[in-house]
Design a protein around this motif. Structure first.
Motif, PDB file in Angstrom:
ATOM      1  N   UNK A  43      68.348 -49.568  13.397  1.00 53.95           N
ATOM      2  CA  UNK A  43      67.787 -48.579  14.314  1.00 53.95           C
ATOM      3  C   UNK A  43      68.582 -48.534  15.613  1.00 53.95           C
ATOM      4  N   UNK A  44      68.957 -49.704  16.121  1.00 53.10           N
ATOM      5  CA  UNK A  44      69.751 -49.748  17.350  1.00 53.10           C
ATOM      6  C   UNK A  44      71.123 -49.102  17.144  1.00 53.10           C
ATOM      7  N   UNK A  45      71.705 -49.301  15.967  1.00 60.74           N
ATOM      8  CA  UNK A  45      73.001 -48.704  15.672  1.00 60.74           C
ATOM      9  C   UNK A  45      72.895 -47.182  15.551  1.00 60.74           C
ATOM     10  N   UNK A  46      71.804 -46.701  14.962  1.00 61.58           N
ATOM     11  CA  UNK A  46      71.596 -45.253  14.868  1.00 61.58           C
ATOM     12  C   UNK A  46      71.438 -44.652  16.255  1.00 61.58           C
ATOM     13  N   UNK A  47      70.703 -45.351  17.132  1.00 59.15           N
ATOM     14  CA  UNK A  47      70.573 -44.888  18.524  1.00 59.15           C
ATOM     15  C   UNK A  47      71.937 -44.844  19.198  1.00 59.15           C
ATOM     16  N   UNK A  75      74.838 -44.546  17.728  1.00 55.45           N
ATOM     17  CA  UNK A  75      75.595 -43.461  17.111  1.00 55.45           C
ATOM     18  C   UNK A  75      75.254 -42.123  17.761  1.00 55.45           C
ATOM     19  N   UNK A  76      73.960 -41.874  17.974  1.00 60.21           N
ATOM     20  CA  UNK A  76      73.540 -40.638  18.624  1.00 60.21           C
ATOM     21  C   UNK A  76      74.095 -40.520  20.028  1.00 60.21           C
ATOM     22  N   UNK A  77      74.099 -41.634  20.750  1.00 57.30           N
ATOM     23  CA  UNK A  77      74.636 -41.629  22.118  1.00 57.30           C
ATOM     24  C   UNK A  77      76.136 -41.328  22.116  1.00 57.30           C
ATOM     25  N   UNK A  78      76.870 -41.943  21.193  1.00 57.11           N
ATOM     26  CA  UNK A  78      78.302 -41.688  21.088  1.00 57.11           C
ATOM     27  C   UNK A  78      78.570 -40.227  20.755  1.00 57.11           C
TER      28      UNK A  78
END
Length: 227
Positions: A31-35, A37-40
């Motif tokens: 979940x943290x990685x998906x967040x 990814x969205x920020x990037x």
């Protein structure tokens, strides 16, 4: 290992709980990685200007066909446009079942997306053929456009040099600089093993299947019907 919650389901074993807690830690990290990814993605610099103000065909109430320019696809105060390229070219006997499944899902959430963004599905076939097929699907909330008379599909990699249709998803944004390309599902073009799975995060069917003991399977794929 940190305990994230104190829930225990009926009759579960200590072995199950230990393994499930390991999995839960992995889920938290994902979940943290998906967040991240969205920020990037949101921090990408401006993309290229729209190649041209493409003109599409659209069928409106009463069966009237009208031309609509790309620049007309942006509602006031909604600068983002999500455009999915539907694999249903003029030489295809039937549309792509996977694309069809994905658009079935889009239709269910389209009214919610419309509160924030613009969304269209672009198809290379003539609009009459597209709408004839659409009558068999629950697509009342989907805006369908024909690109039969323009080069949008080829320009934005929804079609290869041989005219084969490709299920690309592109996002554009309208700004003071004009209409800019923002994002494409480029996993579709990467040199990867198997299906590129470029739309997984927007396609709940796979995520639900992944929650089951059998998973998504190695050879199952959506069909146009299940009779």
């Amino acid at each position: 290992m940190k305990t994230l919650h104190n829930k225990r389901f009926p009759n579960e074993s200590d072995e199950y709980r230990r393994a499930r807690n390991v999995l839960l830690e992995f889920e938290v990290d994902l979940r943290a990685r998906i967040d991240a990814l969205g920020k990037m993605r949101r921090e990408l610099p401006p993309g290229g200007a729209l190649k041209e103000d493409y003109v599409f065909q659209e069928m409106v109430a009463g069966g009237t066909i009208r031309d609509v320019a790309f620049s007309e696809l942006f509602a006031p105060a909604k600068p983002a446009l999500f455009a999915y390229s539907f694999m249903f070219g003029p030489d295809m006997a039937q549309p792509c079942p996977a694309c069809t499944s994905l658009i079935d899902g889009f239709s269910g959430i389209a009214q919610h997306l419309a509160d924030r963004i613009n969304m269209v599905v672009i198809v290379k076939s003539p609009i009459e053929r597209v709408m004839e097929f659409a009558e068999s699907r629950p697509w009342a909330n989907i805006r369908l456009l024909s690109s039969a008379n323009n080069t949008y599909n080829a320009d934005y990699f929804g079609e290869n040099a041989d005219g084969v249709q490709i299920p690309a998803a592109n996002v554009f944004t309208q700004s003071i600089q004009g209409i800019l390309h923002f994002f494409s599902t480029e996993l579709l073009y990467a040199d990867l093993q198997g299906h590129p799975r470029h739309m997984d995060l927007a396609w709940p069917i796979w995520n639900i299947l992944d929650m089951t003991p059998e998973g998504r399977g190695a050879d199952w794929f959506p069909r146009l019907d299940y009779d």
